[in-house]
Design a protein around this motif. Structure first.
Motif, PDB file in Angstrom:
ATOM      1  N   TYR A 132      59.008 -32.876 -55.554  1.00  0.00           N
ATOM      2  CA  TYR A 132      59.165 -31.490 -55.999  1.00  0.00           C
ATOM      3  C   TYR A 132      57.975 -30.658 -55.532  1.00  0.00           C
ATOM      4  N   ARG A 133      58.212 -29.368 -55.401  1.00  0.00           N
ATOM      5  CA  ARG A 133      57.076 -28.468 -55.217  1.00  0.00           C
ATOM      6  C   ARG A 133      56.956 -27.631 -56.481  1.00  0.00           C
ATOM      7  N   SER A 165      52.788 -20.373 -55.627  1.00  0.00           N
ATOM      8  CA  SER A 165      53.056 -21.800 -55.466  1.00  0.00           C
ATOM      9  C   SER A 165      51.717 -22.524 -55.545  1.00  0.00           C
ATOM     10  N   VAL A 166      51.730 -23.681 -56.143  1.00  0.00           N
ATOM     11  CA  VAL A 166      50.466 -24.385 -56.411  1.00  0.00           C
ATOM     12  C   VAL A 166      50.559 -25.843 -55.971  1.00  0.00           C
ATOM     13  N   GLN A 198      57.285 -36.686 -61.737  1.00  0.00           N
ATOM     14  CA  GLN A 198      58.631 -36.177 -62.029  1.00  0.00           C
ATOM     15  C   GLN A 198      58.539 -35.032 -63.020  1.00  0.00           C
ATOM     16  N   PRO A 199      59.222 -33.914 -62.734  1.00  0.00           N
ATOM     17  CA  PRO A 199      59.151 -32.784 -63.671  1.00  0.00           C
ATOM     18  C   PRO A 199      59.849 -33.107 -64.988  1.00  0.00           C
ATOM     19  N   ALA A 259      59.424 -26.038 -61.156  1.00  0.00           N
ATOM     20  CA  ALA A 259      59.479 -27.051 -60.092  1.00  0.00           C
ATOM     21  C   ALA A 259      60.808 -26.943 -59.364  1.00  0.00           C
ATOM     22  N   TYR A 260      60.746 -27.127 -58.049  1.00  0.00           N
ATOM     23  CA  TYR A 260      61.950 -27.078 -57.221  1.00  0.00           C
ATOM     24  C   TYR A 260      61.984 -28.322 -56.342  1.00  0.00           C
ATOM     25  N   PRO A 261      63.168 -28.836 -56.077  1.00  0.00           N
ATOM     26  CA  PRO A 261      63.235 -29.980 -55.157  1.00  0.00           C
ATOM     27  C   PRO A 261      62.599 -29.589 -53.822  1.00  0.00           C
ATOM     28  N   ALA A 262      61.767 -30.444 -53.273  1.00  0.00           N
ATOM     29  CA  ALA A 262      61.034 -30.102 -52.051  1.00  0.00           C
ATOM     30  C   ALA A 262      61.971 -29.892 -50.880  1.00  0.00           C
TER      31      ALA A 262
END
Ligand SMILES: [Zn+2]
Length: 343
Positions: A6-7, A24-25, A57-58, A121-124
């Motif tokens: 994830y990002r 974004s971090v 994992q988020p 969080a978003y899937p990379a």
């Protein structure tokens, strides 16, 4: 190996709830991974200094769901076992502070203003604006095997006294009186300049509990290091000296952490702070600067790593503060002062 699919990002708000923007971090995950492995190793659930895969994992927000997160889970997996720990989203407070500084620069937030953040969080590999960018894969630093000697924790406690508030959840740390005496003498000798050294010692395990604990056995002064009134850096010579000391002593010792002095009386003199005012000064006790955190993160990142600070103030004798890792962050902590007779 380290896996993060994830990002992560932050949505920042002013205190009144109005939106500042998003950022974004790339959080520093390694202290959380370190903590997870060590937390379970202390309980005998995974080997001490084991390897394997660590993944982040988020944890989705219970009410709002994806992409909002309430925290994250670290899962450490090897051929033999699988352990996990959860962390709240305030683990991201440092990257949030960095992001908020950006909004201060742009004039959208006043310096010192309170802000709120929501982590996301978003899937990379998802359809975000960074789609197609490679997965954030890093290899967690290879750890040398640290020897663990079986020992009786109760017996150590009988020969020692608590210094500061000892939290039952923290790994017990024992420091011999002679080491503190040496630190005090070196602090006095440096006269108003920061000085310091490396703490070496042994890691023990009490299999009856189980629990892992640390025993400082010696301090190696950073003799080759030139301290200033505000800063201390370790040079290659200091590391070589500590390395040689460990080798020559040949007692299964490892780097446990470092110590350094805070010449608070000098800092206060420069600010024309009265001794009365110094008594309530936040620098006088349990102060760990950004530089201190940077040294700890770079040189002593193990979950069992410790830092000892000698507070040299004008209103009382030398006092000591200890810092260590707790849930991936550095906190002030207590320790046990060990009687010298045994050594
Ligand atoms: Zn410091």
């Amino acid at each position: 190996m380290f896996v993060n699919e994830y990002r992560y990002g932050l949505l920042l708000f002013r205190r009144d709830g109005s939106a500042l923007g998003s950022a974004s971090v790339t959080p520093d995950w390694e202290p959380a991974v370190e903590w997870t492995r060590f937390y379970h190793a202390r309980r005998g659930e995974t080997p001490f200094c084991g390897d394997g895969t660590a993944s982040i994992q988020p944890l989705w927000d219970r009410k709002e769901g994806e992409p909002y997160i309430r925290g994250f889970r670290v899962v450490c997996e090897s051929a033999a076992d699988k352990v996990a720990s959860e962390f709240p989203s305030n683990y991201l407070s440092e990257v949030a502070a960095e992001a908020s500084a950006e909004f201060v620069k742009r004039g959208k937030l006043e310096p010192g203003d309170t802000y709120l953040f929501q982590a996301v969080a978003y899937p990379a590999n998802g359809a975000g604006k960074k789609a197609g960018s490679p997965l954030d894969l890093k290899v967690v630093e290879e750890q040398p095997a640290v020897p663990l000697e079986d020992a009786d924790l109760a017996e150590y406690r009988m020969r020692s006294a608590a210094a500061g508030a000892v939290d039952a959840d923290d790994m017990p740390v024992f420091v011999p009186q002679h080491a503190l005496d040496e630190v005090e003498a070196l602090t006095r000798r440096a006269e108003g300049c920061e000085t310091g050294g490396i703490l070496i010692g042994r890691m023990h395990r009490d299999p009856s509990l189980p629990e892992i604990f640390a025993e400082v056995s010696a301090q190696i002064p950073a003799e080759h290091t030139q301290g200033t009134v505000a800063k201390l850096t370790f040079t290659a010579e200091t590391w070589s000296a500590a390395n040689a000391a460990i080798r020559l002593r040949n007692q299964s010792e490892v780097y446990l952490g470092y110590w350094h002095s805070h010449p608070v009386r000098e800092w206060c003199r420069a600010r024309e702070c009265t001794p009365e005012k110094q008594k309530t000064c936040r620098l006088a006790r349990d102060f760990f600067s950004e530089d201190d955190v940077a040294v700890m993160r770079a040189a002593f990142p193990r979950a069992y790593s410790i830092a000892l600070v000698a507070n040299d103030t004008a209103f009382t004798g030398l006092s000591f503060s200890m810092f260590g890792w707790r849930e991936g962050k550095i906190h002030p902590r207590g320790f046990y002062l060990l009687e010298d007779s045994h050594a």
